[in-house]
Design an enzyme around this catalytic site. Structure first.
Site, PDB file in Angstrom:
ATOM      1  NE  ARG A  20      -2.150  -1.103   3.486  1.00  0.00           N
ATOM      2  CZ  ARG A  20      -2.464  -0.816   4.690  1.00  0.00           C
ATOM      3  NH1 ARG A  20      -3.514  -0.127   5.207  1.00  0.00           N
ATOM      4  NH2 ARG A  20      -1.681  -1.399   5.558  1.00  0.00           N
ATOM      5  CG  ASN A  38      -4.295  -3.938   3.262  1.00  0.00           C
ATOM      6  OD1 ASN A  38      -3.623  -3.986   2.053  1.00  0.00           O
ATOM      7  ND2 ASN A  38      -3.527  -4.282   4.371  1.00  0.00           N
TER       8      ASN A  38
END
Length: 91
Positions: A20, A38
């Site tokens: 990320r 996520n």
């Protein structure tokens, strides 16, 4: 230039490997707006907007990964214009 918005859901080794933050850093460096998040199923969702070249470059870099991530599969959806001012990690 025409603005392009995409939503990708990527699967593989994409959680617990810094993916990320890698996506966020790449997106910010090339001027893309949106977010990365996520998902509970182990996948990662990316919503990204910019010009066509920026979106293609972001996708290319995402598929290359950060050295620890590996994308085995993904879905792509075209989105209407979104109202994000920057690129960030959503929790």
């Amino acid at each position: 230039m025409l603005e392009v918005w995409k939503k990708w859901n990527v699967r593989g080794v994409v959680q617990g490997v810094g993916f990320r933050h890698f996506v966020k850093n790449v997106a910010r460096a090339i001027g893309v707006r949106g977010y990365v998040k996520n998902e509970d199923d182990g996948s990662v969702t990316i919503v990204a907007g910019g010009n066509d070249e920026q979106i293609k470059e972001l996708f290319r870099r995402i598929m290359e990964g950060n050295g620890w991530s590996y994308i085995s599969d993904y879905d792509e959806i075209d989105l209407p214009k979104q109202e994000y001012k920057d690129f960030h990690v959503e929790f």
